[in-house]
Design a protein around this motif. Structure first.
Motif, PDB file in Angstrom:
ATOM      1  N   SER A   1       0.803  -1.226   0.000  1.00 22.14           N
ATOM      2  CA  SER A   1       0.000   0.000   0.000  1.00 22.14           C
ATOM      3  C   SER A   1       0.835   1.274   0.000  1.00 22.14           C
ATOM      4  CB  SER A   1      -0.968  -0.004   1.190  1.00 22.14           C
ATOM      5  OG  SER A   1      -0.286  -0.145   2.401  1.00 22.14           O
ATOM      6  N   CYS A   2       2.134   1.143  -0.174  1.00 24.06           N
ATOM      7  CA  CYS A   2       2.975   2.342  -0.222  1.00 24.06           C
ATOM      8  C   CYS A   2       3.221   2.755  -1.667  1.00 24.06           C
ATOM      9  CB  CYS A   2       4.308   2.096   0.485  1.00 24.06           C
ATOM     10  SG  CYS A   2       5.393   0.924  -0.329  1.00 24.06           S
ATOM     11  N   TYR A   3       3.649   3.991  -1.833  1.00 20.40           N
ATOM     12  CA  TYR A   3       4.082   4.436  -3.145  1.00 20.40           C
ATOM     13  C   TYR A   3       5.414   3.766  -3.447  1.00 20.40           C
ATOM     14  CZ  TYR A   3       0.613   8.187  -2.617  1.00 20.40           C
ATOM     15  OH  TYR A   3      -0.538   8.909  -2.445  1.00 20.40           O
ATOM     16  N   SER A   4       5.621   3.385  -4.702  1.00 25.05           N
ATOM     17  CA  SER A   4       6.812   2.606  -5.061  1.00 25.05           C
ATOM     18  C   SER A   4       8.116   3.340  -4.782  1.00 25.05           C
ATOM     19  CB  SER A   4       6.761   2.183  -6.528  1.00 25.05           C
ATOM     20  OG  SER A   4       6.710   3.328  -7.355  1.00 25.05           O
ATOM     21  N   ASP A   5       8.095   4.659  -4.853  1.00 29.12           N
ATOM     22  CA  ASP A   5       9.323   5.420  -4.630  1.00 29.12           C
ATOM     23  C   ASP A   5       9.375   6.068  -3.248  1.00 29.12           C
ATOM     24  OD1 ASP A   5       7.308   7.198  -5.104  1.00 29.12           O
ATOM     25  OD2 ASP A   5       8.411   8.424  -6.542  1.00 29.12           O
ATOM     26  N   PHE A   6       8.492   5.631  -2.340  1.00 32.62           N
ATOM     27  CA  PHE A   6       8.470   6.190  -0.997  1.00 32.62           C
ATOM     28  C   PHE A   6       7.930   5.135  -0.022  1.00 32.62           C
ATOM     29  CE2 PHE A   6       7.055   9.041   2.437  1.00 32.62           C
ATOM     30  CZ  PHE A   6       8.173   9.842   2.558  1.00 32.62           C
ATOM     31  N   PRO A   7       8.767   4.156   0.345  1.00 33.32           N
ATOM     32  CA  PRO A   7       8.295   3.081   1.232  1.00 33.32           C
ATOM     33  C   PRO A   7       7.979   3.600   2.638  1.00 33.32           C
ATOM     34  CG  PRO A   7      10.648   2.898   0.846  1.00 33.32           C
ATOM     35  CD  PRO A   7      10.159   4.010  -0.034  1.00 33.32           C
ATOM     36  N   PHE A   8       7.144   2.833   3.332  1.00 32.01           N
ATOM     37  CA  PHE A   8       6.852   3.159   4.727  1.00 32.01           C
ATOM     38  C   PHE A   8       8.126   3.044   5.554  1.00 32.01           C
ATOM     39  CE2 PHE A   8       2.500   1.909   3.497  1.00 32.01           C
ATOM     40  CZ  PHE A   8       1.788   2.959   4.047  1.00 32.01           C
ATOM     41  N   GLN A   9       8.168   3.799   6.634  1.00 30.50           N
ATOM     42  CA  GLN A   9       9.286   3.669   7.564  1.00 30.50           C
ATOM     43  C   GLN A   9       9.265   2.262   8.150  1.00 30.50           C
ATOM     44  OE1 GLN A   9       9.186   6.773  10.525  1.00 30.50           O
ATOM     45  NE2 GLN A   9       8.750   8.338   9.000  1.00 30.50           N
ATOM     46  N   GLU A  10      10.442   1.739   8.455  1.00 32.41           N
ATOM     47  CA  GLU A  10      10.564   0.377   8.988  1.00 32.41           C
ATOM     48  C   GLU A  10       9.744   0.158  10.249  1.00 32.41           C
ATOM     49  OE1 GLU A  10      12.067  -2.456   7.880  1.00 32.41           O
ATOM     50  OE2 GLU A  10      12.420  -1.361   6.006  1.00 32.41           O
ATOM     51  N   ASP A  11       9.639   1.181  11.106  1.00 34.75           N
ATOM     52  CA  ASP A  11       8.945   0.997  12.381  1.00 34.75           C
ATOM     53  C   ASP A  11       7.421   1.119  12.261  1.00 34.75           C
ATOM     54  OD1 ASP A  11       8.986   3.734  11.892  1.00 34.75           O
ATOM     55  OD2 ASP A  11       9.277   4.279  13.991  1.00 34.75           O
ATOM     56  N   PHE A  12       6.900   1.393  11.074  1.00 38.81           N
ATOM     57  CA  PHE A  12       5.448   1.415  10.891  1.00 38.81           C
ATOM     58  C   PHE A  12       4.933  -0.028  10.975  1.00 38.81           C
ATOM     59  CE2 PHE A  12       3.769   5.468   8.743  1.00 38.81           C
ATOM     60  CZ  PHE A  12       4.652   6.271   9.442  1.00 38.81           C
ATOM     61  N   PRO A  13       3.768  -0.229  11.565  1.00 39.24           N
ATOM     62  CA  PRO A  13       3.217  -1.592  11.634  1.00 39.24           C
ATOM     63  C   PRO A  13       2.839  -2.092  10.242  1.00 39.24           C
ATOM     64  CG  PRO A  13       1.614   0.007  12.425  1.00 39.24           C
ATOM     65  CD  PRO A  13       2.885   0.765  12.174  1.00 39.24           C
ATOM     66  N   ASN A  14       2.775  -3.401  10.097  1.00 39.17           N
ATOM     67  CA  ASN A  14       2.429  -3.984   8.811  1.00 39.17           C
ATOM     68  C   ASN A  14       1.012  -3.601   8.393  1.00 39.17           C
ATOM     69  OD1 ASN A  14       3.105  -5.416   6.534  1.00 39.17           O
ATOM     70  ND2 ASN A  14       2.357  -7.347   7.332  1.00 39.17           N
ATOM     71  N   PHE A  15       0.080  -3.636   9.312  1.00 42.16           N
ATOM     72  CA  PHE A  15      -1.295  -3.189   9.087  1.00 42.16           C
ATOM     73  C   PHE A  15      -1.517  -2.040  10.051  1.00 42.16           C
ATOM     74  CE2 PHE A  15      -1.080  -7.631   7.941  1.00 42.16           C
ATOM     75  CZ  PHE A  15      -1.623  -7.604   6.658  1.00 42.16           C
ATOM     76  N   MET A  16      -1.835  -0.869   9.525  1.00 43.45           N
ATOM     77  CA  MET A  16      -1.808   0.320  10.378  1.00 43.45           C
ATOM     78  C   MET A  16      -3.165   0.992  10.506  1.00 43.45           C
ATOM     79  SD  MET A  16       0.429   2.550   7.760  1.00 43.45           S
ATOM     80  CE  MET A  16       1.316   1.098   7.270  1.00 43.45           C
ATOM     81  N   SER A  17      -3.245   1.833  11.510  1.00 41.87           N
ATOM     82  CA  SER A  17      -4.457   2.622  11.722  1.00 41.87           C
ATOM     83  C   SER A  17      -4.564   3.685  10.629  1.00 41.87           C
ATOM     84  CB  SER A  17      -4.400   3.306  13.086  1.00 41.87           C
ATOM     85  OG  SER A  17      -3.396   4.318  13.077  1.00 41.87           O
ATOM     86  N   HIS A  18      -5.772   4.226  10.485  1.00 41.12           N
ATOM     87  CA  HIS A  18      -5.962   5.289   9.501  1.00 41.12           C
ATOM     88  C   HIS A  18      -5.068   6.489   9.820  1.00 41.12           C
ATOM     89  CE1 HIS A  18      -8.199   8.007  12.130  1.00 41.12           C
ATOM     90  NE2 HIS A  18      -8.754   6.916  12.619  1.00 41.12           N
ATOM     91  N   ALA A  19      -4.844   6.764  11.105  1.00 45.40           N
ATOM     92  CA  ALA A  19      -4.007   7.908  11.495  1.00 45.40           C
ATOM     93  C   ALA A  19      -2.560   7.712  11.039  1.00 45.40           C
ATOM     94  CB  ALA A  19      -4.073   8.110  13.007  1.00 45.40           C
ATOM     95  N   LYS A  20      -2.059   6.499  11.187  1.00 38.96           N
ATOM     96  CA  LYS A  20      -0.689   6.204  10.761  1.00 38.96           C
ATOM     97  C   LYS A  20      -0.572   6.320   9.236  1.00 38.96           C
ATOM     98  CE  LYS A  20       3.033   4.796  12.948  1.00 38.96           C
ATOM     99  NZ  LYS A  20       3.781   5.755  13.766  1.00 38.96           N
ATOM    100  N   PHE A  21      -1.599   5.846   8.536  1.00 43.63           N
ATOM    101  CA  PHE A  21      -1.576   5.939   7.080  1.00 43.63           C
ATOM    102  C   PHE A  21      -1.630   7.404   6.638  1.00 43.63           C
ATOM    103  CE2 PHE A  21      -3.161   5.812   2.745  1.00 43.63           C
ATOM    104  CZ  PHE A  21      -2.344   4.844   2.194  1.00 43.63           C
ATOM    105  N   TRP A  22      -2.450   8.228   7.316  1.00 47.90           N
ATOM    106  CA  TRP A  22      -2.515   9.646   6.980  1.00 47.90           C
ATOM    107  C   TRP A  22      -1.170  10.318   7.265  1.00 47.90           C
ATOM    108  CZ3 TRP A  22      -2.091  14.615   8.770  1.00 47.90           C
ATOM    109  CH2 TRP A  22      -2.588  15.606   7.920  1.00 47.90           C
ATOM    110  N   ASP A  23      -0.501   9.913   8.346  1.00 48.55           N
ATOM    111  CA  ASP A  23       0.838  10.441   8.632  1.00 48.55           C
ATOM    112  C   ASP A  23       1.784  10.150   7.463  1.00 48.55           C
ATOM    113  OD1 ASP A  23      -0.008  11.340  11.110  1.00 48.55           O
ATOM    114  OD2 ASP A  23       0.924   9.679  12.224  1.00 48.55           O
TER     115      ASP A  23
END
Length: 174
Positions: free
Chosen positions: A73-95
Motif C-alpha cells: 500500500s505504499c508508493y513505489s518510490d516512498f516506502p513506509f518507515q521500517e517501524d510502521f506496523p504492517n497493518f496500520m491505523s488510519h491515522a498512521k496511514f494519513w501520517d
C-alpha cells in the motif's frame, strides 16, 4: 520564440487524496505543471478522519485498520518507515501521506476549498486537445485552460446509503 508545442503542459488534478497526490508527483516527474483542486481544507481524501462528515462524503472511521500490508500500500518510490506496523491505523496511514506530500513538496500545487464546477472541451479541442475547467472558491468562479485533466475523486466519493424504504436501522460508524 516559444511555441505552444514547446511550452510546459498544464494538468488539472481533481482531488488531493491518495491518487491525486501521486498524480501531482507523476506530473512533476514528467516536467508537467500540475494544479490540484481539492474541495476540502486538507489533503488525504477519505483517509483524513473527521468526527463528522459535514460534506457527506465517505471517510475512514475511528477504529479503521488497513487490511493491506504496508509493502503493498505504499508508493513505489516512498516506502513506509521500517517501524510502521504492517497493518496500520488510519491515522498512521494519513501520517504517511503527509510525509510523502512534504518530502516531494506537493502541497504548494493544491488549491484547497476549491470545487470543480465543470470540465468541458475547449471550442478548439480537435486542434489543441485542451480542456476548460471552471472552479469555485469562496463563492468566486474561476476559469482556466488545461492540456489534460486527471479526475482523482475515487470511487468512494459518495457514501452508498440504504434506500429510503430500508426497513432496518441506520447507525453512524464514527
Amino acid at each position: 520564440m516559444l511555441t505552444r508545442a514547446s511550452m510546459t503542459k498544464r494538468v488539472a488534478v481533481i482531488g488531493a487524496g491518495v491518487s491525486g497526490l501521486s498524480c501531482i508527483k507523476c506530473c512533476l516527474d514528467e516536467d508537467l505543471e500540475p494544479t490540484c483542486f481539492e474541495r476540502s481544507d486538507d489533503f488525504g481524501g477519505l483517509w483524513k478522519f473527521t468526527e463528522d462528515s459535514k460534506d457527506r462524503t465517505t471517510r475512514v472511521y475511528r477504529s479503521l485498520v488497513t487490511n493491506v500490508c504496508k509493502e503493498m500500500s505504499c508508493y513505489s518510490d516512498f516506502p513506509f518507515q521500517e517501524d510502521f506496523p504492517n497493518f496500520m491505523s488510519h491515522a498512521k496511514f494519513w501520517d504517511y501521506l503527509q510525509e510523502f506530500s512534504e518530502h516531494f513538496d506537493l502541497l504548494k500545487y493544491i488549491q484547497f476549498k476549491t470545487t470543480v464546477c465543470s470540465v468541458t472541451k475547449c471550442p478548439d479541442f480537435s486542434e489543441t486537445g485542451q480542456w476548460d475547467v471552471v472552479t469555485e472558491t469562496e463563492g468566486k468562479q474561476n476559469r482556466a485552460v488545461f492540456d489534460a485533466v486527471m479526475v482523482c475523486t475515487g470511487h468512494f466519493l459518495n457514501p452508498h446509503l440504504p434506500l429510503g424504504s430500508f426497513p432496518g436501522r441506520r447507525r453512524k460508524l464514527l
